[in-house]
Structures are given as C-alpha cells and as structure tokens.
Design an enzyme around this catalytic site. Structure first.
Site, short mmCIF file in Angstrom:
data_model
loop_
_atom_site.label_atom_id
_atom_site.label_comp_id
_atom_site.label_asym_id
_atom_site.label_seq_id
_atom_site.Cartn_x
_atom_site.Cartn_y
_atom_site.Cartn_z
N PHE A 1 -89.30 -1.18 -94.49
CA PHE A 1 -88.70 -0.54 -93.32
C PHE A 1 -87.21 -0.86 -93.29
O PHE A 1 -86.81 -2.02 -93.33
CB PHE A 1 -89.36 -1.03 -92.03
CG PHE A 1 -88.76 -0.43 -90.79
CD1 PHE A 1 -89.01 0.89 -90.45
CD2 PHE A 1 -87.95 -1.18 -89.96
CE1 PHE A 1 -88.47 1.45 -89.30
CE2 PHE A 1 -87.39 -0.63 -88.81
CZ PHE A 1 -87.65 0.68 -88.48
N GLY A 2 -86.39 0.19 -93.22
CA GLY A 2 -84.94 0.04 -93.12
C GLY A 2 -84.44 0.56 -91.79
O GLY A 2 -84.88 1.60 -91.32
N TYR A 3 -83.51 -0.15 -91.20
CA TYR A 3 -82.97 0.22 -89.89
C TYR A 3 -81.45 0.27 -89.87
O TYR A 3 -80.85 0.73 -88.92
CB TYR A 3 -83.47 -0.76 -88.82
CG TYR A 3 -83.18 -2.21 -89.16
CD1 TYR A 3 -81.97 -2.81 -88.80
CD2 TYR A 3 -84.09 -2.98 -89.87
CE1 TYR A 3 -81.69 -4.11 -89.14
CE2 TYR A 3 -83.83 -4.28 -90.19
CZ TYR A 3 -82.62 -4.86 -89.83
OH TYR A 3 -82.35 -6.16 -90.16
N GLY A 4 -80.80 -0.22 -90.93
CA GLY A 4 -79.34 -0.24 -91.02
C GLY A 4 -78.90 0.27 -92.36
O GLY A 4 -79.22 1.40 -92.75
N SER A 5 -78.21 -0.56 -93.12
CA SER A 5 -77.66 -0.12 -94.40
C SER A 5 -78.73 0.28 -95.41
O SER A 5 -78.46 1.06 -96.32
CB SER A 5 -76.74 -1.18 -94.99
OG SER A 5 -77.45 -2.38 -95.24
N GLU B 1 -80.84 -9.49 -98.61
CA GLU B 1 -80.99 -9.74 -97.18
C GLU B 1 -80.98 -11.23 -96.80
O GLU B 1 -80.71 -11.56 -95.65
CB GLU B 1 -82.28 -9.10 -96.68
CG GLU B 1 -82.36 -7.60 -96.89
CD GLU B 1 -81.29 -6.82 -96.14
OE1 GLU B 1 -80.90 -7.22 -95.02
OE2 GLU B 1 -80.83 -5.79 -96.67
#
Length: 171
Positions: A7-11, A84
C-alpha cells in the site's frame, strides 16, 4: 509463496520503484496520510528538518495498492526496507486495505512510529507549511515533494483536503 500487496500513500504512488502486476486504488482504515515525520535525509537535514508523509493513527487514507508476484517478495521487501527504513521512523505493518473492486487484501505498508524522535505529530496546515517551505534534503526541496504529492493525488482523483491546504500555503 503467493503474490502480495503493497500500500502506497505518498511517493510510492508516483514512484513505486518495484515490479508489480496490478495496481488498484485502495482505502486503509484507521490511519490517515499526514506530514507527521521530520525528514533529516530526503527532504531536510538535522539542522533544518523538513516534513514527509507518514500514516498516522485515526481516520482513513486512500492510496494505491500494488500486487507483487510472490517470487519477487524478497527483492521487493528488501528494496522497501532500504527505502522506507532509513532512520527507522516507520514501522513495517501488514494491514487490511479495501481495493476499488471491493476486495479486502492484506498489504505491506509503513506507518509512522509515534515513539520515534522524528515523529512530528499532528499539526495545523499553517505550521506544517512553515516547516516545509524552506527545507531541502538529499532528494530535493520539501515543497516540491508536497506539491508533487498533490499533483499525483489529483491525477488519480484522490482528495486530501488537509494536504491541499498545506500546498495552498506553499503556492
């Protein structure tokens, strides 16, 4: 092992950096997208920290989920950890997300550690914009990061009103 989701929410939305075979809009409940992490590397320095996105407790977050072939698990998890967990301000978690088609899947994601010294916590958009405005790190200017995030979210039809208000203060 079978395929898995990230799951990605930014870059990660605009620059996942890993091979995947499916992308879906997804909602993570219980966490919200927030500029809650002081950046000492990518978008700031120890002397002049910037702010980068983290998942902070409360609310929900719409982002993208990427399905990764199982045979790439070690490679992709290794890449994500290197990317990350530079300063260990994020905690790697397996959390349930709901995909656009209604499927519920478990996804690897990275949430902000509220006990870490880089955790900035909740703040209003004026204060966040003040911090972001003049910060620069190894990956570039902090305002560019925020504005790029907004641009990519808008292209996907994803609204983040708080982040939009921060971006408006930077314009």
């Amino acid at each position: 092992m079978g395929d898995f989701w990230v799951f990605g929410y930014g870059s990660l939305i605009w620059n996942p950096g890993f091979a995947h075979v499916e992308t879906s809009r997804a909602r993570l409940s219980g966490y919200r997208r927030s500029l809650c992490v002081k950046s000492w590397v990518h978008r700031g320095t120890r002397e002049r920290p910037g702010l980068v996105l983290g998942l902070d407790r409360g609310g929900s977050c719409v982002g993208l989920a990427f399905r990764v072939p199982g045979e790439l698990r070690d490679e992709v998890i290794g890449y994500l950890r290197e990317r990350e967990l530079v300063t260990n301000v994020y905690l790697e978690r397996q959390l349930q997300v709901r995909l656009a088609d209604g499927r519920q899947v478990e996804a690897v994601t990275y949430v902000a550690d509220p006990k870490h010294e880089q955790y900035a916590g909740r703040m209003d958009e004026l204060h966040a914009a003040e911090i972001v405005r003049d910060a620069t790190g190894q990956s570039g200017a902090n305002p560019d990061y925020v504005l790029s995030t907004i641009k990519h979210l808008e292209a996907l039809g994803i609204r983040d009103h708080w982040l939009e208000r921060v971006a408006a203060q930077l314009a």
